[in-house]
Design a protein around this motif. Structure first.
Motif, PDB file in Angstrom:
ATOM      1  N   ILE A 190       0.845  -1.188   0.000  1.00 32.59           N
ATOM      2  CA  ILE A 190       0.000   0.000   0.000  1.00 32.59           C
ATOM      3  C   ILE A 190       0.880   1.238   0.000  1.00 32.59           C
ATOM      4  CG2 ILE A 190      -1.903  -1.124   1.209  1.00 32.59           C
ATOM      5  CD1 ILE A 190      -0.945   0.211   3.777  1.00 32.59           C
ATOM      6  N   ARG A 191       0.309   2.351  -0.374  1.00 30.31           N
ATOM      7  CA  ARG A 191       1.042   3.621  -0.390  1.00 30.31           C
ATOM      8  C   ARG A 191       0.475   4.526   0.697  1.00 30.31           C
ATOM      9  NH1 ARG A 191       4.345   4.173  -4.711  1.00 30.31           N
ATOM     10  NH2 ARG A 191       4.119   2.646  -6.376  1.00 30.31           N
ATOM     11  N   ILE A 192       1.361   5.122   1.475  1.00 29.34           N
ATOM     12  CA  ILE A 192       0.918   5.982   2.570  1.00 29.34           C
ATOM     13  C   ILE A 192       1.655   7.315   2.510  1.00 29.34           C
ATOM     14  CG2 ILE A 192       0.308   4.085   4.110  1.00 29.34           C
ATOM     15  CD1 ILE A 192       2.969   4.456   5.490  1.00 29.34           C
ATOM     16  N   PRO A 193       0.990   8.412   2.883  1.00 29.15           N
ATOM     17  CA  PRO A 193       1.671   9.712   2.914  1.00 29.15           C
ATOM     18  C   PRO A 193       2.653   9.778   4.073  1.00 29.15           C
ATOM     19  CG  PRO A 193      -0.565   9.917   3.754  1.00 29.15           C
ATOM     20  CD  PRO A 193      -0.436   8.508   3.247  1.00 29.15           C
ATOM     21  N   THR A 194       3.826  10.298   3.794  1.00 28.39           N
ATOM     22  CA  THR A 194       4.876  10.455   4.809  1.00 28.39           C
ATOM     23  C   THR A 194       5.287  11.913   4.873  1.00 28.39           C
ATOM     24  OG1 THR A 194       5.719   8.208   4.505  1.00 28.39           O
ATOM     25  CG2 THR A 194       7.222   9.817   5.479  1.00 28.39           C
ATOM     26  N   SER A 195       5.116  12.531   6.026  1.00 29.00           N
ATOM     27  CA  SER A 195       5.550  13.917   6.225  1.00 29.00           C
ATOM     28  C   SER A 195       7.045  13.923   6.506  1.00 29.00           C
ATOM     29  CB  SER A 195       4.791  14.542   7.397  1.00 29.00           C
ATOM     30  OG  SER A 195       3.408  14.491   7.180  1.00 29.00           O
ATOM     31  N   PHE A 196       7.749  14.919   5.985  1.00 28.11           N
ATOM     32  CA  PHE A 196       9.197  14.937   6.154  1.00 28.11           C
ATOM     33  C   PHE A 196       9.735  16.350   6.311  1.00 28.11           C
ATOM     34  CE2 PHE A 196       8.698  15.499   1.585  1.00 28.11           C
ATOM     35  CZ  PHE A 196       9.650  16.465   1.284  1.00 28.11           C
ATOM     36  N   ILE A 197      10.886  16.437   6.952  1.00 30.60           N
ATOM     37  CA  ILE A 197      11.717  17.643   6.963  1.00 30.60           C
ATOM     38  C   ILE A 197      13.093  17.190   6.508  1.00 30.60           C
ATOM     39  CG2 ILE A 197      12.549  19.638   8.253  1.00 30.60           C
ATOM     40  CD1 ILE A 197      10.717  18.806  10.546  1.00 30.60           C
ATOM     41  N   ARG A 198      13.662  17.881   5.542  1.00 31.93           N
ATOM     42  CA  ARG A 198      15.010  17.562   5.074  1.00 31.93           C
ATOM     43  C   ARG A 198      15.859  18.825   5.172  1.00 31.93           C
ATOM     44  NH1 ARG A 198      14.096  16.047  -0.197  1.00 31.93           N
ATOM     45  NH2 ARG A 198      12.885  14.335   0.679  1.00 31.93           N
ATOM     46  N   VAL A 199      17.059  18.693   5.690  1.00 35.40           N
ATOM     47  CA  VAL A 199      17.967  19.827   5.840  1.00 35.40           C
ATOM     48  C   VAL A 199      19.269  19.534   5.097  1.00 35.40           C
ATOM     49  CG1 VAL A 199      19.394  21.104   7.496  1.00 35.40           C
ATOM     50  CG2 VAL A 199      16.996  20.664   8.006  1.00 35.40           C
ATOM     51  N   MET A 211      20.229  15.694   6.095  1.00 34.49           N
ATOM     52  CA  MET A 211      19.565  14.996   7.199  1.00 34.49           C
ATOM     53  C   MET A 211      18.064  15.103   6.997  1.00 34.49           C
ATOM     54  SD  MET A 211      21.801  15.759  10.640  1.00 34.49           S
ATOM     55  CE  MET A 211      20.998  14.381  11.470  1.00 34.49           C
ATOM     56  N   GLU A 212      17.381  13.990   7.228  1.00 34.34           N
ATOM     57  CA  GLU A 212      15.928  13.990   7.037  1.00 34.34           C
ATOM     58  C   GLU A 212      15.229  13.278   8.179  1.00 34.34           C
ATOM     59  OE1 GLU A 212      13.741  12.841   3.191  1.00 34.34           O
ATOM     60  OE2 GLU A 212      13.097  11.281   4.600  1.00 34.34           O
ATOM     61  N   LEU A 213      14.093  13.829   8.584  1.00 35.77           N
ATOM     62  CA  LEU A 213      13.151  13.145   9.462  1.00 35.77           C
ATOM     63  C   LEU A 213      11.894  12.878   8.663  1.00 35.77           C
ATOM     64  CD1 LEU A 213      12.081  13.510  13.062  1.00 35.77           C
ATOM     65  CD2 LEU A 213      10.345  14.008  11.322  1.00 35.77           C
ATOM     66  N   GLY A 214      11.418  11.637   8.710  1.00 39.78           N
ATOM     67  CA  GLY A 214      10.169  11.295   8.048  1.00 39.78           C
ATOM     68  C   GLY A 214       9.273  10.528   8.990  1.00 39.78           C
ATOM     69  N   THR A 215       7.969  10.814   8.942  1.00 38.45           N
ATOM     70  CA  THR A 215       7.014  10.079   9.771  1.00 38.45           C
ATOM     71  C   THR A 215       5.732   9.835   8.994  1.00 38.45           C
ATOM     72  OG1 THR A 215       5.665  10.097  11.787  1.00 38.45           O
ATOM     73  CG2 THR A 215       6.221  12.241  10.841  1.00 38.45           C
ATOM     74  N   PRO A 216       5.233   8.591   9.016  1.00 39.70           N
ATOM     75  CA  PRO A 216       3.952   8.300   8.374  1.00 39.70           C
ATOM     76  C   PRO A 216       2.777   8.523   9.321  1.00 39.70           C
ATOM     77  CG  PRO A 216       4.937   6.263   9.133  1.00 39.70           C
ATOM     78  CD  PRO A 216       5.904   7.367   9.487  1.00 39.70           C
ATOM     79  N   THR A 217       3.066   8.942  10.551  1.00 35.31           N
ATOM     80  CA  THR A 217       2.022   9.111  11.571  1.00 35.31           C
ATOM     81  C   THR A 217       1.902  10.586  11.925  1.00 35.31           C
ATOM     82  OG1 THR A 217       3.730   8.480  13.183  1.00 35.31           O
ATOM     83  CG2 THR A 217       2.161   6.799  12.547  1.00 35.31           C
ATOM     84  N   GLN A 218       0.913  11.235  11.342  1.00 38.13           N
ATOM     85  CA  GLN A 218       0.745  12.670  11.518  1.00 38.13           C
ATOM     86  C   GLN A 218       0.541  13.062  12.974  1.00 38.13           C
ATOM     87  OE1 GLN A 218       1.069  14.994   9.218  1.00 38.13           O
ATOM     88  NE2 GLN A 218       0.616  16.666  10.629  1.00 38.13           N
ATOM     89  N   VAL A 219      -0.004  12.149  13.779  1.00 36.60           N
ATOM     90  CA  VAL A 219      -0.283  12.472  15.178  1.00 36.60           C
ATOM     91  C   VAL A 219       0.986  12.838  15.935  1.00 36.60           C
ATOM     92  CG1 VAL A 219      -0.092  10.063  15.964  1.00 36.60           C
ATOM     93  CG2 VAL A 219      -1.501  11.673  17.242  1.00 36.60           C
ATOM     94  N   GLY A 220       2.133  12.322  15.514  1.00 35.73           N
ATOM     95  CA  GLY A 220       3.371  12.620  16.214  1.00 35.73           C
ATOM     96  C   GLY A 220       4.191  13.728  15.601  1.00 35.73           C
TER      97      GLY A 220
END
Length: 254
Positions: A190-199, A211-220
């Motif tokens: 399945i495909r899921i949206p992943t929020s990320f910050i990349r520097v 450096m990147e942080l990615g999370t598929p769980t918007q609640v966090g």
């Protein structure tokens, strides 16, 4: 080494994160060139050090022995999910194992995963660090070149920022990641949206730290994005002889 950043797509639901508000809340001395705490990678005579929050656990990216790699992942799962059922710890270990190839493909030289909860909702995030070649035009400003390339690719919200170690570019957005069928009821995954910050931090040796942080769980997102702000604010650079290196801001260059 040249690598391509993971594909990204912008979205109206991209997290409302303000990347300019990076504040160093982690003591700088913890990221010294010989510090036991924290994470490190080396780039042609420049030592890069930073501090990871305790909730993050290092992934064994470069372990070549399969048995040792499996043992390390089992140990990671036990630390990340203390008191959990064996089945849940095994599932986390498998998720980590399946994600390592994608991280290596992205050029990651370091990666860590965090698992937590906001209220009753579970959440997770991955941080990775990579070294890529800076833009090749010697006359071009690498910051401007990186920012321009990201904007052309519509990678997300792009800004030039100033970290304690020097100037950088941040990119915040949402991409779609595929979860393998081995972890889902669908054989095609399945495909899921992943929020990320990349520097991106251009270094004076022609290399850029990513450096990147990615999370598929918007609640966090709020918690993880704050942690990532602290992580990148803890980045410290050192010359080969251990002397601290701070890259001057363009506005202060003579």
């Amino acid at each position: 080494m040249t690598t391509q950043s993971p594909a990204a797509t912008t979205s109206p639901a991209a997290p409302p994160y303000e990347p300019l508000r990076f504040e160093a809340t982690i003591p700088a001395q913890n990221a010294g060139p010989d510090a036991d705490a924290g994470a490190r990678i080396d780039s042609d005579g420049i030592h890069v050090r930073w501090v990871m929050p305790e909730i993050f656990h290092d992934l064994p990216l470069h372990e070549e022995d399969e048995d040792e790699g499996a043992r390390l992942l089992e140990e990671l799962a036990a630390k990340a999910l203390p008191g959990a059922e064996d089945e849940d710890m095994l599932k986390l270990a498998v998720i980590c194992a399946l994600g390592i190839d994608d991280l290596l493909e992205a050029g990651a030289e370091y990666a860590a995963i965090a698992v937590g909860a906001v209220g009753d909702d579970p959440c997770s995030a991955t941080v990775y660090a990579a070294l890529v070649d800076s833009p090749e035009d010697e006359d071009a400003d690498p910051l401007a070149a990186i920012a321009s390339s990201l904007r052309r690719d519509d990678a997300g919200e792009v800004r030039e920022i100033l970290l304690p170690c020097g100037p950088a570019v941040s990119c915040v957005g949402t991409r779609v990641d595929k979860v393998t069928g081995e972890l889902t009821e669908s054989p095609d995954g399945i495909r899921i949206p992943t929020s990320f910050i990349r520097v991106y931090v251009p270094l004076p040796n022609g290399t850029t730290l990513v450096m990147e942080l990615g999370t598929p769980t918007q609640v966090g997102w709020d918690q993880f994005s704050t942690m990532f702000g602290n992580i990148v604010s803890s980045i410290r650079l050192f010359e080969a002889d251990g002397e601290p290196l701070i890259i001057p801001d363009r506005d202060t260059d003579a």
